[in-house]
Design an enzyme around this catalytic site. Structure first.
Site, short mmCIF file in Angstrom:
data_model
loop_
_atom_site.label_atom_id
_atom_site.label_comp_id
_atom_site.label_asym_id
_atom_site.label_seq_id
_atom_site.Cartn_x
_atom_site.Cartn_y
_atom_site.Cartn_z
CE LYS A 131 11.11 -1.22 0.68
NZ LYS A 131 11.54 -0.13 0.06
CE LYS B 244 7.69 5.70 -3.49
NZ LYS B 244 9.01 5.45 -4.13
#
Length: 367
Positions: free
Chosen positions: A165, A265
């Site tokens: 991240k 997703k």
């Protein structure tokens, strides 16, 4: 077989490693997950899940999903859940968009279809060709030292694929990425994921600073157009995610952005049906496949595992077992990864048994 009622539940999905931090200092520790159970006239139930990652990661929030589920649920009452194309057609005729709410319904219908014929979803998709696949874990944004330490510790469990991240100060992000690479070995796969957090200028600095490192860059900016500009002139392989929501965008990802992979997703695409279509398109385009959702527990992990198990091994770049990241263990922590690898359950449908007693009373029952 007919759909007789739909139960909608809320459950708290906590992060197993304390605090999850993304670009822009977006923080997650516990998320408000939505689980549905579709009940049928034949006594077969199907389960689906959609759990957001806060309210500012993608344009969706739990209350909006549940409001849309009320309309969608009313529309599919009395329909045969095994006719998944007809269910999707009905949902699309009821609400434009709202893929995040359509996703758990679609997954639950696949669960019912598999249970009705005694086959796992992977068999319905053509069969398992990836019996044991590597899973990745996300590394929360922190200091270079803390991120490297996280990788070192997780590699001891067998995990060797990581999504870093990043997306704040680009020079610090370069240091984070370099230190993380040094914490791995020649087989470690590392994706530096900004989650669209960099400005165009910051993305340019970060991409240039990471030149020569064995890493992928994921979604450097929020829009595909800015990702194209940020990545221009770079040899680092590019992965796109949040900005890709249709087949047209997949072609743009390859031919305009020079991306090598797209992160699929369930919530963003409206469920398992459309994820499979997009996955097959990516494979036909000789692109790598990453498949996951925003967040979740055992139910979304099971759905993910069936996609991963039916994806060509050489094509699968990144897939997580979210129930390793979270405490969303509604099905007894099943399926469970082992030594950094996952596999699809072999039971019918999703292949898991959800313990409804862990959910409490439903938020609503649509009948």
């Amino acid at each position: 077989m007919k759909i007789t009622e739909i139960e909608v539940y809320s459950y708290q999905v906590g992060y197993a490693h304390g605090t999850y931090i993304m670009s822009g200092d977006r923080v997650a520790s516990t998320e408000d997950g939505t689980v549905i159970r579709i009940r049928t006239s034949e006594g077969i139930d199907g389960w689906g899940e959609i759990t957001t990652l806060g309210k500012t990661y993608l344009p969706v929030f739990p209350e909006g999903i549940r409001t849309a589920l009320r309309d969608l649920g009313q529309a599919i009452l009395g329909k045969d859940p095994r006719n998944i194309l007809a269910i999707n057609q009905t949902m699309n005729a009821t609400l434009m968009g709202q893929e995040f709410a359509k996703s758990p319904i679609d997954i639950a219908c696949w669960d019912i279809l598999g249970k009705s014929v005694g086959k796992p979803i992977s068999s319905l998709l053509g069969g398992v060709i990836n019996e044991r696949f590597p899973v990745y874990e996300a590394v929360p944004l922190g200091s270079p030292e803390s991120m490297a330490e996280y990788i070192t510790e997780r590699r001891k469990t067998g995990v060797n694929r990581f999504q870093l991240k990043v997306g704040n100060n680009p020079l610090e992000d370069v240091a984070r990425t370099r230190t993380s690479v040094e914490a791995g070995d020649e087989k470690t796969v590392i994706v530096a994921d900004s989650n669209g957090g960099w400005s165009l200028a910051s993305a340019k600095l970060a991409v240039q600073g990471m030149a020569g490192l064995p890493v992928y860059i994921e979604q450097p900016c929020r829009t595909t157009a800015d990702c194209i500009l940020a990545h221009r002139g770079s040899d680092l392989p590019l992965v796109l995610d949040e900005s890709i929501i249709s087949a047209d965008e997949v072609f743009r990802a390859k031919y305009e952005a020079n991306a090598v992979s797209v992160n699929l997703k369930f919530g963003k695409l409206g469920g398992l049906t459309n994820v499979v279509r997009a996955r097959d398109l990516l494979q036909d385009l000789n692109m790598a496949v990453s498949v996951e959702d925003m967040w979740g527990g055992d139910i979304i992990t099971a759905a993910t595992s069936h996609i991963a198990a039916t994806t060509r091994p050489a094509s699968l770049l990144m897939t997580p077992f979210f129930n390793d990241w979270t405490d969303g263990h509604l099905a007894g922590y099943s399926p469970r990864s082992q030594n950094g690898f996952g596999a699809a359950p072999q039971g019918p449908g999703l292949g898991i048994e959800v313990d409804v007693s862990l959910l409490g009373k439903p938020l609503m029952i649509i009948r």
